[in-house]
Design a protein around this motif. Structure first.
Motif, mmCIF file in Angstrom:
data_model
loop_
_atom_site.group_PDB
_atom_site.id
_atom_site.type_symbol
_atom_site.label_atom_id
_atom_site.label_comp_id
_atom_site.label_asym_id
_atom_site.label_seq_id
_atom_site.Cartn_x
_atom_site.Cartn_y
_atom_site.Cartn_z
ATOM 1 N N ARG A 1 1.235 3.945 -2.846
ATOM 2 C CA ARG A 1 1.021 5.360 -2.566
ATOM 3 C C ARG A 1 2.242 6.177 -2.963
ATOM 4 N N THR A 2 3.466 5.639 -2.709
ATOM 5 C CA THR A 2 4.691 6.371 -3.078
ATOM 6 C C THR A 2 4.802 6.527 -4.594
ATOM 7 N N THR B 1 0.833 -1.212 0.000
ATOM 8 C CA THR B 1 0.000 0.000 0.000
ATOM 9 C C THR B 1 0.865 1.258 0.000
ATOM 10 N N GLU B 2 1.912 1.237 0.893
ATOM 11 C CA GLU B 2 2.789 2.417 0.945
ATOM 12 C C GLU B 2 3.557 2.580 -0.377
ATOM 13 N N SER C 1 2.326 6.426 -6.727
ATOM 14 C CA SER C 1 1.310 7.390 -7.157
ATOM 15 C C SER C 1 1.745 8.809 -6.863
ATOM 16 N N LEU C 2 2.381 8.980 -5.660
ATOM 17 C CA LEU C 2 2.849 10.308 -5.293
ATOM 18 C C LEU C 2 3.989 10.759 -6.229
ATOM 19 N N ALA C 3 4.876 9.785 -6.541
ATOM 20 C CA ALA C 3 5.988 10.148 -7.457
ATOM 21 C C ALA C 3 5.454 10.514 -8.838
ATOM 22 N N ARG C 4 4.469 9.699 -9.285
ATOM 23 C CA ARG C 4 3.868 10.011 -10.585
ATOM 24 C C ARG C 4 3.214 11.382 -10.570
ATOM 25 N N ALA C 5 2.511 11.664 -9.487
ATOM 26 C CA ALA C 5 1.856 12.964 -9.386
ATOM 27 C C ALA C 5 2.898 14.078 -9.349
ATOM 28 N N GLU C 6 3.989 13.845 -8.560
ATOM 29 C CA GLU C 6 5.034 14.876 -8.497
ATOM 30 C C GLU C 6 5.711 15.059 -9.858
ATOM 31 N N GLN D 1 4.356 14.417 -12.795
ATOM 32 C CA GLN D 1 3.404 15.116 -13.659
ATOM 33 C C GLN D 1 3.390 16.602 -13.321
#
Length: 337
Positions: free
Chosen positions: A258-259, A254-255, A261-266, A268
């Protein structure tokens, strides 16, 4: 004993209901009966008091058994005087007219008669009975023989005496013989007591063994349950570790997701920010390329002034001021053209 009182030269007699009084005056019977009360003259009266109540006579005498052992017999005879007239005629029951006391001892004579008769029949029985039999069955045998002997004794009815009961209390040997006879019984009792002690000890040992076996069985059962408890604790620990590992895996995944997804978001966001900055920089460059040189110089000076350290005071020499003014003078005409 009759109660005799004196009054004006005469005597008054008062007897109990259990005493038969016979009063003779000059040889003639005047009063005859129990519980009488009358006046009499002591000089002409002959008084007799015969007890008619039941009396106990305790007797004890020695005898010898068939095996030449001396024994002591204790017995009690209950008798009554059923015919006071016969008793008064055969025995001296006369009383003193002044005191009411017997002049002789008639009850002692009766006691001697009964004792001698009972002793005769008792000795006759004991002489034909061994000591062991006498001690076991002698009481009943002697009692029956004495009762039958007294019932057939001719002197008793002739004296007006009836025997009510005969009781034989005990037949006892001499002290040494009695101790010798007690020895086997005491030894047997001691043996029984020892046997009881041994049996009690055996029962105690058996109970202790049963208790020890129960304790051992309890310990074995306790050890088996402790083994089961240890196994169960190990199973529970393994299950807990497996569940904890699975939970950690799920938490890690899960982490990680989430990481990512967070990296992808960052990333992007960084791309978008970079694109925006590139567009802004391109626009900035376009603006500067299109601007006049003077404007660019002014903007540069402005930026330089923004980045210069704080200057509290500035001193301009004439040489610097002359050169700057000359440079500005040359710049302005070209800018206009």
């Amino acid at each position: 004993m009759a109660d005799i009182t004196r009054r004006l030269g005469r005597r008054h007699l008062r007897s109990a209901p259990t005493a038969h009084i016979r009063h003779h005056r000059r040889g003639r019977l005047v009063h005859d009966g129990p519980g009488l009360s009358f006046w009499f003259r002591s000089l002409t009266a002959a008084l007799s008091e015969v007890p008619v109540d039941d009396r106990e006579l305790a007797m004890a005498f020695h005898g010898r058994t068939a095996d030449f052992q001396d024994v002591t017999v204790q017995a009690t005879v209950t008798y009554r005087i059923s015919d006071p007239a016969e008793a008064a005629a055969r025995l001296d029951f006369s009383i003193d007219p002044d005191t009411g006391v017997w002049r002789a001892a008639p009850l002692e004579q009766i006691a001697t008669l009964l004792t001698d008769t009972a002793q005769q029949h008792t000795l006759d029985v004991l002489a034909r009975t061994p000591l062991s039999t006498a001690l076991v069955d002698g009481v009943a045998t002697v009692r029956e023989r004495v009762a039958s002997g007294l019932a057939t004794e001719p002197r008793l009815p002739a004296t007006g005496i009836d025997v009510v009961t005969v009781r034989v209390v005990a037949i006892r040997p001499e002290a040494e013989v009695e101790r010798a006879l007690r020895t086997p019984a005491r030894e047997q009792i001691q043996q029984d007591a020892d046997r009881a002690v041994y049996e009690r000890r055996a029962v105690a040992v058996e109970r202790e063994r049963a208790i020890a076996e129960n304790e051992l069985a309890s310990r074995i059962e306790l050890a088996r349950r402790e083994e089961q408890l240890v196994d169960q604790r190990g199973t529970n620990a393994r299950r807990e570790a497996e569940e904890k590992a699975a939970a950690d895996l799920v938490r890690t995944e899960t982490e990680a997701g989430r990481t990512v997804s967070l990296a992808r978001a960052e990333a992007q966001a960084a791309r978008e920010v970079g694109a925006a900055r590139a567009e802004a920089q391109a626009a900035w460059l376009r603006a500067h390329s299109e601007a006049a040189p003077g404007t660019l110089h002014a903007l540069a000076v402005t930026r330089l002034a923004e980045n210069l350290p704080r200057i509290d005071s500035l001193t301009l020499s004439p040489d610097v001021l002359t050169g700057l003014l000359a440079r500005l003078g040359r710049t302005e005409p070209g800018a206009e053209g």
